[in-house]
Design a protein around this motif. Structure first.
Motif, PDB file in Angstrom:
ATOM      1  N   ALA A  79       0.812  -1.103  -0.158  1.00 39.73           N
ATOM      2  CA  ALA A  79       0.074  -0.084   0.016  1.00 39.73           C
ATOM      3  C   ALA A  79       0.826   1.313   0.003  1.00 39.73           C
ATOM      4  O   ALA A  79       0.549   2.351  -0.662  1.00 39.73           O
ATOM      5  CB  ALA A  79      -0.784   0.081   1.344  1.00 39.73           C
ATOM      6  N   GLU A  80       1.900   1.225   0.549  1.00 36.34           N
ATOM      7  CA  GLU A  80       2.806   2.455   0.936  1.00 36.34           C
ATOM      8  C   GLU A  80       3.758   2.500  -0.571  1.00 36.34           C
ATOM      9  O   GLU A  80       4.512   3.523  -0.726  1.00 36.34           O
ATOM     10  CB  GLU A  80       3.904   2.203   1.897  1.00 36.34           C
ATOM     11  N   TRP A  82       6.276   0.219  -1.354  1.00 32.51           N
ATOM     12  CA  TRP A  82       7.661  -0.236  -1.355  1.00 32.51           C
ATOM     13  C   TRP A  82       7.710  -1.581  -2.094  1.00 32.51           C
ATOM     14  O   TRP A  82       8.798  -1.786  -2.575  1.00 32.51           O
ATOM     15  CB  TRP A  82       7.961  -0.526   0.219  1.00 32.51           C
ATOM     16  N   LEU A  83       6.641  -2.415  -2.129  1.00 37.49           N
ATOM     17  CA  LEU A  83       6.563  -3.674  -2.486  1.00 37.49           C
ATOM     18  C   LEU A  83       5.473  -3.734  -3.643  1.00 37.49           C
ATOM     19  O   LEU A  83       4.631  -2.780  -3.562  1.00 37.49           O
ATOM     20  CB  LEU A  83       6.413  -4.673  -1.707  1.00 37.49           C
ATOM     21  N   THR A  84       5.679  -4.749  -4.425  1.00 34.44           N
ATOM     22  CA  THR A  84       4.413  -4.969  -5.635  1.00 34.44           C
ATOM     23  C   THR A  84       3.936  -6.323  -5.192  1.00 34.44           C
ATOM     24  O   THR A  84       4.980  -7.023  -4.856  1.00 34.44           O
ATOM     25  CB  THR A  84       4.822  -4.619  -6.934  1.00 34.44           C
ATOM     26  N   ALA A  85       2.769  -6.579  -5.449  1.00 37.74           N
ATOM     27  CA  ALA A  85       2.280  -7.992  -5.209  1.00 37.74           C
ATOM     28  C   ALA A  85       1.649  -8.268  -6.757  1.00 37.74           C
ATOM     29  O   ALA A  85       0.771  -7.552  -6.852  1.00 37.74           O
ATOM     30  CB  ALA A  85       1.550  -8.110  -3.981  1.00 37.74           C
ATOM     31  N   ARG A  86       1.799  -9.246  -7.522  1.00 36.26           N
ATOM     32  CA  ARG A  86       0.959  -9.580  -8.500  1.00 36.26           C
ATOM     33  C   ARG A  86       0.654 -11.052  -8.347  1.00 36.26           C
ATOM     34  O   ARG A  86       1.264 -11.753  -7.998  1.00 36.26           O
ATOM     35  CB  ARG A  86       1.746  -9.260  -9.873  1.00 36.26           C
ATOM     36  N   GLN A  87      -0.617 -11.164  -8.771  1.00 32.12           N
ATOM     37  CA  GLN A  87      -1.131 -12.677  -8.771  1.00 32.12           C
ATOM     38  C   GLN A  87      -0.423 -13.424  -9.697  1.00 32.12           C
ATOM     39  O   GLN A  87      -0.157 -13.006 -10.570  1.00 32.12           O
ATOM     40  CB  GLN A  87      -2.662 -12.441  -9.415  1.00 32.12           C
ATOM     41  N   GLY A  88       0.056 -14.688  -9.061  1.00 32.37           N
ATOM     42  CA  GLY A  88       0.947 -15.554  -9.837  1.00 32.37           C
ATOM     43  C   GLY A  88       2.427 -15.075  -9.732  1.00 32.37           C
ATOM     44  O   GLY A  88       3.136 -16.130 -10.037  1.00 32.37           O
ATOM     45  N   SER A  89       2.926 -14.030  -9.375  1.00 33.61           N
ATOM     46  CA  SER A  89       4.211 -14.045  -9.425  1.00 33.61           C
ATOM     47  C   SER A  89       4.838 -13.322  -7.993  1.00 33.61           C
ATOM     48  O   SER A  89       5.847 -12.977  -7.640  1.00 33.61           O
ATOM     49  CB  SER A  89       4.728 -12.804 -10.471  1.00 33.61           C
ATOM     50  N   GLY A  90       3.987 -13.386  -7.086  1.00 32.14           N
ATOM     51  CA  GLY A  90       4.426 -13.101  -5.727  1.00 32.14           C
ATOM     52  C   GLY A  90       4.782 -11.791  -5.370  1.00 32.14           C
ATOM     53  O   GLY A  90       4.250 -10.879  -6.033  1.00 32.14           O
ATOM     54  N   THR A  91       5.661 -11.426  -4.467  1.00 32.16           N
ATOM     55  CA  THR A  91       5.766 -10.191  -3.853  1.00 32.16           C
ATOM     56  C   THR A  91       7.265  -9.953  -4.065  1.00 32.16           C
ATOM     57  O   THR A  91       8.102 -10.554  -4.231  1.00 32.16           O
ATOM     58  CB  THR A  91       5.629 -10.219  -2.435  1.00 32.16           C
ATOM     59  N   ALA A  92       7.577  -8.373  -4.571  1.00 33.56           N
ATOM     60  CA  ALA A  92       8.827  -8.099  -4.966  1.00 33.56           C
ATOM     61  C   ALA A  92       8.912  -6.585  -4.554  1.00 33.56           C
ATOM     62  O   ALA A  92       8.062  -6.054  -4.341  1.00 33.56           O
ATOM     63  CB  ALA A  92       9.120  -8.087  -6.539  1.00 33.56           C
ATOM     64  N   ALA A  94       9.373  -2.884  -5.217  1.00 37.26           N
ATOM     65  CA  ALA A  94       8.881  -2.030  -6.303  1.00 37.26           C
ATOM     66  C   ALA A  94       9.714  -1.268  -7.051  1.00 37.26           C
ATOM     67  O   ALA A  94      10.819  -1.235  -6.627  1.00 37.26           O
ATOM     68  CB  ALA A  94       7.834  -1.070  -5.687  1.00 37.26           C
ATOM     69  N   PRO A  95       9.397  -1.020  -8.398  1.00 40.66           N
ATOM     70  CA  PRO A  95      10.469  -0.474  -9.157  1.00 40.66           C
ATOM     71  C   PRO A  95      10.948   0.918  -8.612  1.00 40.66           C
ATOM     72  O   PRO A  95      12.063   1.205  -8.591  1.00 40.66           O
ATOM     73  CB  PRO A  95       9.754  -0.239 -10.411  1.00 40.66           C
ATOM     74  N   ARG A  96      10.106   1.837  -8.235  1.00 43.74           N
ATOM     75  CA  ARG A  96      10.556   2.743  -7.546  1.00 43.74           C
ATOM     76  C   ARG A  96       9.573   3.075  -6.400  1.00 43.74           C
ATOM     77  O   ARG A  96       8.368   3.283  -6.547  1.00 43.74           O
ATOM     78  CB  ARG A  96      10.234   4.046  -8.676  1.00 43.74           C
ATOM     79  N   PRO A  97      10.085   2.804  -5.308  1.00 43.17           N
ATOM     80  CA  PRO A  97       9.362   2.694  -3.850  1.00 43.17           C
ATOM     81  C   PRO A  97       8.511   4.136  -3.866  1.00 43.17           C
ATOM     82  O   PRO A  97       9.185   5.238  -3.560  1.00 43.17           O
ATOM     83  CB  PRO A  97      10.258   2.497  -2.772  1.00 43.17           C
ATOM     84  N   GLY A  98       7.280   3.892  -3.594  1.00 36.31           N
ATOM     85  CA  GLY A  98       6.527   5.094  -3.615  1.00 36.31           C
ATOM     86  C   GLY A  98       6.892   6.027  -2.246  1.00 36.31           C
ATOM     87  O   GLY A  98       6.952   5.252  -1.188  1.00 36.31           O
ATOM     88  N   GLY A  99       7.147   7.055  -2.387  1.00 35.32           N
ATOM     89  CA  GLY A  99       7.341   8.197  -1.131  1.00 35.32           C
ATOM     90  C   GLY A  99       8.633   7.780  -0.679  1.00 35.32           C
ATOM     91  O   GLY A  99       9.235   8.395   0.236  1.00 35.32           O
ATOM     92  N   ALA A 100       9.219   6.843  -1.095  1.00 40.89           N
ATOM     93  CA  ALA A 100      10.707   6.407  -0.521  1.00 40.89           C
ATOM     94  C   ALA A 100      11.910   7.247  -1.229  1.00 40.89           C
ATOM     95  O   ALA A 100      11.798   7.225  -2.498  1.00 40.89           O
ATOM     96  CB  ALA A 100      11.114   5.065  -0.566  1.00 40.89           C
ATOM     97  N   PRO A 101      12.828   7.663  -0.439  1.00 42.37           N
ATOM     98  CA  PRO A 101      14.010   8.421  -1.124  1.00 42.37           C
ATOM     99  C   PRO A 101      14.629   7.174  -1.965  1.00 42.37           C
ATOM    100  O   PRO A 101      14.797   6.235  -1.456  1.00 42.37           O
ATOM    101  CB  PRO A 101      14.790   8.865  -0.012  1.00 42.37           C
TER     102      PRO A 101
END
Ligand SMILES: Cc1ncc(COP(=O)(O)O)c(C=O)c1O
Length: 495
Positions: A79-80, A82-92, A94-101
């Motif tokens: 939700a923040e 930092w990570l992405t979750a896609r059906q079928g490919s698990g958690t990874a 994120a390409p550019r963490p939202g709000g993260a430096p």
């Protein structure tokens, strides 16, 4: 406390996930603690964008946490942003963490003035010590390795190994495989005007080995002093000294090496006539004739290092100097620029009188160069693949050169570019009033760009300050970025 999260076995309902993950929970065995540890690992760059994370089931088991704790922490970080979750490919990650430096790049420590000075003075300097770890490299001496013709080379290797006679896999002629020497004799005559025969060619493990063999052979024949271009490849001088010879420097000017300075006390001269390394000039027609005459009159030997002779852009190439005096000139070619230096494949065409002493040294050095790459190159040349590759690369480098010329004209118009008619490198002279060469080089390194300066190649103190730019070196994806950085550095240094 660090914890390894190691996954094993089939993933559960949440797919993917058999990965190890080192997390420092620091005693925070809670959802907030896990979130904090993951945020930290992403923020400091240890977990790069795209990194797959263990499934919540696996991570929960490995960290001895409740599965819901992990699933809730993952959901929160998704939700923040930092990570992405896609059906079928698990958690990874994120390409550019939202709000993260953005993860800070690791600090790049610029070389200290003392380190730089030591590096420049070192006669043993080799390119990889200068470029290691830098994202952009315009250090001269390497072709674009990302353009190595993998598929065509693999096909040639397959054909070569399949059709080679069994005896090819044994000890054989120290000159190298006859298939390659025959293919090279034809190719060099056709493309470079070299006058030789297969039995006068010796395949070497790079030009560097060829110089060593020649130096020891000449020393054995009584030579003491060998002339070399004052500014040039440091390894060459090292090889001569190691063989007990004294390198005698020849100044280089706009017409190439000042060969009129040669005398009878010098047994041989090492030259780069087609494209002086690194000044980029061509040996003038008058000097070509003069050095051939010197060799005939004194019995001296010319060693012609034709390292990038295939790459000439604006005019028709001049033929090899060897064609003028085959009995007095050793022609040396290499696959290091046309294909890749890692092949360690080079060849020399020697005058008949030198063959036996050179072969004696070759046998002592390594008996013969490795056979499979020789057979592959023979097949590659014979099938026309080498010509096609060289033509393609000529166009490729010519485009790069044109890009460099245009970028400098637009963004650093006061620098003077020369040596661009041929080869894979150019000389870039700083204008009057520019920052000192050392400062410019240090600025480039600080920005992540490796470049060479003339002093690294033995240029005397009073040589105008100039960079040596290997525009052939970067892989394709990094080329325009490298030129941009170079222009930035020059604009900051030479305005
Ligand atoms: C002037 C010169 N000659 C020859 C070579 C090729 O050497 P080798 O065949 O040992 O890779 C190079 C490579 O950088 C070079 O700069």
């Amino acid at each position: 406390m660090n914890s390894w999260a190691t996954a094993a076995g089939p993933a559960g309902p949440e797919r993917g996930g058999d990965y190890d993950l080192l997390l420092d929970l620091a005693g925070r065995r809670s959802r907030a603690g896990l979130e904090g540890a993951l945020r930290e690992a992403v923020r400091d760059g240890r977990l790069a964008p795209g990194t797959r994370l263990p499934s919540s089931r696996v991570l929960a088991r490995d960290l001895d946490l409740a599965r819901n704790t992990v699933a809730d922490a993952y959901a929160q970080l998704v939700a923040e942003g930092w990570l992405t979750a896609r059906q079928g490919s698990g958690t990874a990650v994120a390409p550019r963490p939202g709000g993260a430096p953005a993860a800070a790049p690791p600090p790049r420590r610029p070389p200290s003035p003392a380190e730089r000075a030591a590096r420049m003075a070192s006669p043993d300097l080799v390119p990889h010590t200068h470029t290691a770890g830098l994202p952009y490299v315009l250090w001269p001496g390497s072709p674009d390795l990302s353009s190595f013709p993998r598929a065509a080379w693999a096909a040639a290797a397959r054909r070569a190994v399949t059709t080679a006679p069994s005896e090819a896999f044994g000890y054989s002629d120290p000159r190298g495989r006859p298939e390659l020497r025959t293919a090279l004799a034809d190719y060099l005559a056709r493309v470079r005007g070299v006058r030789t025969r297969p039995d006068l060619l010796v395949v070497c493990t790079g030009y560097v080995q060829a110089v060593g063999l020649l130096a020891r052979a000449l020393r054995g024949l009584g030579a003491r002093r060998i002339a070399v271009e004052e500014v040039g490849l440091p390894d060459t001088r090292t090889q001569l000294r190691a063989a007990g010879l004294e390198p005698v420097p020849l100044p280089v000017d706009a017409d190439g090496a000042a060969v009129e300075g040669l005398d009878a006390g010098v047994s041989a001269v090492l030259l780069t006539p087609a494209h002086q390394f690194p000044m980029g000039v061509r040996l003038s027609p008058a000097r070509r004739t003069a050095v051939a005459a010197w060799a005939r009159e004194t019995g001296g030997l010319v060693v012609e290092d034709d390292y990038d002779g295939e790459f000439r852009y604006d005019r028709l190439p001049v033929g090899a100097l060897q064609g003028l005096a085959p009995d007095h000139v050793v022609y040396a070619g290499t696959a290091s620029k046309s294909l890749a230096p890692g092949l360690r494949l080079a060849w020399i065409a020697v005058p008949e009188r030198l063959l036996a002493p050179v072969l004696r040294e070759k046998r002592l050095a390594d008996h013969q160069s490795p056979v499979l790459d020789q057979l592959t190159l023979a097949e590659f040349i014979g099938s026309g693949g080498y010509d096609r590759h060289v033509r393609r690369m000529r166009l490729h480098y010519r485009r790069r050169r044109d890009h460099l010329v245009a970028a400098l004209a637009a963004r650093a118009p006061r620098v003077r570019l020369s040596g661009i008619a041929a080869g894979l490198h150019a000389l870039l002279e700083l204008p009057p009033g520019a920052d000192p060469l050392d400062t410019v080089i240090a600025r480039a390194y600080e920005g992540g760009l490796a470049v060479g300066g003339l002093p690294s190649f033995g240029a005397p103190q009073d040589t105008p300050p100039a960079l040596v730019i290997g525009y052939g070196t970067p892989p394709e994806h990094a080329f325009s970025g490298a030129v941009d950085l170079l222009c930035e550095v020059l604009a900051a240094s030479a305005t």
